[in-house]
Scaffold this motif. Structure first.
Motif, PDB file in Angstrom:
ATOM      1  N   CYS A 134       0.867  -1.181   0.000  1.00  0.00           N
ATOM      2  CA  CYS A 134       0.000   0.000   0.000  1.00  0.00           C
ATOM      3  C   CYS A 134       0.900   1.226   0.000  1.00  0.00           C
ATOM      4  N   THR A 135       0.806   2.026  -1.039  1.00  0.00           N
ATOM      5  CA  THR A 135       1.544   3.280  -1.108  1.00  0.00           C
ATOM      6  C   THR A 135       0.645   4.374  -0.536  1.00  0.00           C
ATOM      7  N   TYR A 136       0.994   4.852   0.633  1.00  0.00           N
ATOM      8  CA  TYR A 136       0.175   5.877   1.289  1.00  0.00           C
ATOM      9  C   TYR A 136       0.403   7.258   0.699  1.00  0.00           C
ATOM     10  N   GLN A 142       4.144  -0.453  -9.994  1.00  0.00           N
ATOM     11  CA  GLN A 142       3.838  -0.678 -11.399  1.00  0.00           C
ATOM     12  C   GLN A 142       3.809  -2.179 -11.683  1.00  0.00           C
ATOM     13  N   TRP A 143       2.923  -2.587 -12.601  1.00  0.00           N
ATOM     14  CA  TRP A 143       2.804  -3.999 -12.957  1.00  0.00           C
ATOM     15  C   TRP A 143       2.400  -4.122 -14.414  1.00  0.00           C
ATOM     16  N   VAL A 169       2.438  -0.296 -19.338  1.00  0.00           N
ATOM     17  CA  VAL A 169       2.671  -0.552 -17.913  1.00  0.00           C
ATOM     18  C   VAL A 169       1.514   0.032 -17.102  1.00  0.00           C
ATOM     19  N   LEU A 170       1.042  -0.695 -16.116  1.00  0.00           N
ATOM     20  CA  LEU A 170      -0.073  -0.287 -15.267  1.00  0.00           C
ATOM     21  C   LEU A 170       0.431   0.054 -13.877  1.00  0.00           C
ATOM     22  N   SER A 171      -0.357   0.820 -13.118  1.00  0.00           N
ATOM     23  CA  SER A 171       0.056   1.249 -11.781  1.00  0.00           C
ATOM     24  C   SER A 171      -1.073   1.060 -10.777  1.00  0.00           C
ATOM     25  N   VAL A 172      -0.698   0.680  -9.574  1.00  0.00           N
ATOM     26  CA  VAL A 172      -1.644   0.642  -8.458  1.00  0.00           C
ATOM     27  C   VAL A 172      -1.802   2.070  -7.952  1.00  0.00           C
ATOM     28  N   LYS A 173      -3.022   2.502  -7.742  1.00  0.00           N
ATOM     29  CA  LYS A 173      -3.272   3.865  -7.287  1.00  0.00           C
ATOM     30  C   LYS A 173      -2.830   4.053  -5.835  1.00  0.00           C
ATOM     31  N   THR A 174      -2.457   5.282  -5.532  1.00  0.00           N
ATOM     32  CA  THR A 174      -2.114   5.639  -4.162  1.00  0.00           C
ATOM     33  C   THR A 174      -3.271   5.287  -3.232  1.00  0.00           C
TER      34      THR A 174
END
Length: 217
Positions: A134-136, A142-143, A169-174
């Motif tokens: 979890c990026t706070y 990125q995945w 490339v995809l990213s998990v949201k903050t």
């Protein structure tokens, strides 16, 4: 190598924590819990990431000791925003508790830190079973889709050799929670998610929470 029958529908977005148990299915290697952040917590995280000396928390601990450990490390920042501080402690506690239930382990490896450099520039899979990220604050992990991985990426020394199309490339949201399957997962060792830490420019940082199972190389 990712087998063809595992290439489709390998990731999952959900707003319900209970659905994250699908990460245990052989065809899943990424499950993302979409979340919204409170104003108090967002304000505290904004102030915390501006601090120059945020301690690195790296502990293997039972859930019932978590709040005590977090307070030992972070107590000095309580007055930045008391309600936001309490919200962060509670949020991490809930994630650790939920993750411990998911992996059925009483002790969890916890890492929380302010990151100011790019940690893992190459796309890779992890040598573990399951990992929670979890990026706070800042850019998220990125995945890439399974279909976007070169069939023979092992040993490749660049992302261009590992990933077919770097524009996809995809990213998990903050603040979203990602559960990543690693290469040591019991069900299948060839369906670990390919991912990396996001590149950071000068003066950028991340506040990152990472939870691991005890079985981890």
């Amino acid at each position: 190598m990712i087998t063809k029958n595992l290439a489709k529908d390998h990731f999952l977005y959900t707003k319900n924590w209970d659905t994250l148990t699908e990460i245990q299915a052989p065809h899943r290697n990424l499950a993302i819990l979409e979340r919204t952040i409170s104003v108090e917590l967002q304000n505290f995280l904004y102030l915390l990431q501006k601090e120059t000396q945020v301690p690195v928390i790296q502990e293997t601990l039972p859930v019932n000791r978590l709040k005590q450990i977090l307070n030992n490390y972070l107590q000095q920042f309580r007055m930045l925003d008391t309600r936001g501080y309490q919200a962060l402690i509670e949020d991490i506690y809930q994630l650790v508790w939920q993750f411990s239930q998911l992996v059925q382990q009483s002790h969890i490896k916890l890492y929380f830190a302010k990151i100011e450099t790019s940690m893992c520039r190459l796309f890779h899979t992890d040598a573990n079973e399951l990992r929670l990220l979890c990026t706070y604050w800042g850019a998220g992990t990125q995945w890439v889709d399974n279909d976007n991985i070169h069939p023979r990426f092992c040993g490749a020394s660049s992302n261009a050799e590992r990933i077919k199309d770097l524009s996809k490339v995809l990213s998990v949201k903050t603040y979203d929670v990602a559960i990543l399957k690693g290469a040591l997962h019991d069900h299948i060792a060839t369906n670990a998610i390919m991912h990396r830490s996001p590149p950071l420019d000068k003066n950028q940082c991340r506040l990152l929470l990472r939870l691991d199972t005890e079985v981890n190389l």
